[in-house]
Scaffold this motif. Structure first.
Motif, PDB file in Angstrom:
ATOM      1  N   GLU A  37      18.816   1.143 -14.401  1.00  0.00           N
ATOM      2  CA  GLU A  37      18.056   2.084 -15.212  1.00  0.00           C
ATOM      3  C   GLU A  37      17.634   3.280 -14.357  1.00  0.00           C
ATOM      4  OE1 GLU A  37      13.687   2.113 -17.057  1.00  0.00           O
ATOM      5  OE2 GLU A  37      14.994   0.615 -18.001  1.00  0.00           O
ATOM      6  N   VAL A  38      17.850   4.463 -14.899  1.00  0.00           N
ATOM      7  CA  VAL A  38      17.431   5.694 -14.244  1.00  0.00           C
ATOM      8  C   VAL A  38      16.504   6.418 -15.214  1.00  0.00           C
ATOM      9  CG1 VAL A  38      18.193   7.896 -13.302  1.00  0.00           C
ATOM     10  CG2 VAL A  38      19.628   5.873 -13.023  1.00  0.00           C
ATOM     11  N   HIS A  46       8.958  15.619 -20.701  1.00  0.00           N
ATOM     12  CA  HIS A  46       9.442  14.507 -21.528  1.00  0.00           C
ATOM     13  C   HIS A  46      10.118  13.460 -20.651  1.00  0.00           C
ATOM     14  CE1 HIS A  46       9.394  17.905 -24.478  1.00  0.00           C
ATOM     15  NE2 HIS A  46       8.687  16.989 -25.130  1.00  0.00           N
ATOM     16  N   HIS A  47       9.817  12.215 -20.949  1.00  0.00           N
ATOM     17  CA  HIS A  47      10.373  11.103 -20.176  1.00  0.00           C
ATOM     18  C   HIS A  47      11.722  10.693 -20.776  1.00  0.00           C
ATOM     19  CE1 HIS A  47      10.705   6.831 -18.865  1.00  0.00           C
ATOM     20  NE2 HIS A  47      10.318   7.375 -17.728  1.00  0.00           N
ATOM     21  N   HIS A  48      12.744  10.557 -19.932  1.00  0.00           N
ATOM     22  CA  HIS A  48      14.083  10.153 -20.370  1.00  0.00           C
ATOM     23  C   HIS A  48      14.512   8.919 -19.599  1.00  0.00           C
ATOM     24  CE1 HIS A  48      14.898  13.863 -22.637  1.00  0.00           C
ATOM     25  NE2 HIS A  48      14.179  14.458 -21.687  1.00  0.00           N
ATOM     26  N   VAL A  49      15.246   8.051 -20.274  1.00  0.00           N
ATOM     27  CA  VAL A  49      15.799   6.855 -19.642  1.00  0.00           C
ATOM     28  C   VAL A  49      17.306   6.880 -19.854  1.00  0.00           C
ATOM     29  CG1 VAL A  49      15.866   4.329 -19.638  1.00  0.00           C
ATOM     30  CG2 VAL A  49      13.704   5.527 -20.032  1.00  0.00           C
ATOM     31  N   ASP A  50      18.040   6.647 -18.793  1.00  0.00           N
ATOM     32  CA  ASP A  50      19.496   6.589 -18.859  1.00  0.00           C
ATOM     33  C   ASP A  50      19.930   5.380 -18.038  1.00  0.00           C
ATOM     34  OD1 ASP A  50      22.100   7.190 -19.393  1.00  0.00           O
ATOM     35  OD2 ASP A  50      22.084   9.157 -18.430  1.00  0.00           O
TER      36      ASP A  50
END
Length: 128
Positions: A37-38, A46-50
């Motif tokens: 998870e990055v 804004h928080h993003h998860v990739d």
């Protein structure tokens, strides 16, 4: 109708003859690792998860067709940011080109190219 069937048979016969003289193969092996998870915040907060998987693969292929004089091979291996490979082909002028290459994020792309000549000895004609 007969001409259509004859045409289809001719095409099939040509395909069989070409298959007897030409050779092509390929192999691909992809290594699927564990996803990591990055997460990050963009410039607006804004928080993003990739998800990221370590890139790792290996492939090779080969073509040998004496009828068209198409001869080539390639092999490449990637592990993360490092890519190494080799390809070889026969140029129309009879020379063989070999290229060994590697690339990574620290040194960039580098290739070593070598040309070798295949000397063709003409057949001698004997007169009786």
């Amino acid at each position: 109708m007969f001409s259509k069937v004859l045409c289809l048979l001719v095409v099939a016969a040509v395909a069989v003859v070409a298959k007897e003289h030409a050779h092509s193969s390929q192999h691909i092996h992809k290594h699927d690792g564990h996803h990591t998870e990055v997460s990050y915040k963009d410039k607006h907060g804004h928080h993003h998860v990739d998800y990221y998987t370590h890139p790792k693969y290996e492939f090779k292929y080969e073509v040998k067709d004496p009828h068209t004089h198409d001869f080539k091979t390639q092999h490449e291996h990637r592990d993360g940011d490092s890519v190494k490979g080799h390809y070889a082909l026969h140029d129309p002028d009879g020379t063989r080109r070999d290229v060994h290459y590697h690339a990574d994020k620290h040194t960039g792309f580098h290739a070593e190219v070598k040309h070798s000549t295949h000397h063709i000895v003409p057949k001698k004609h004997h007169h009786h």
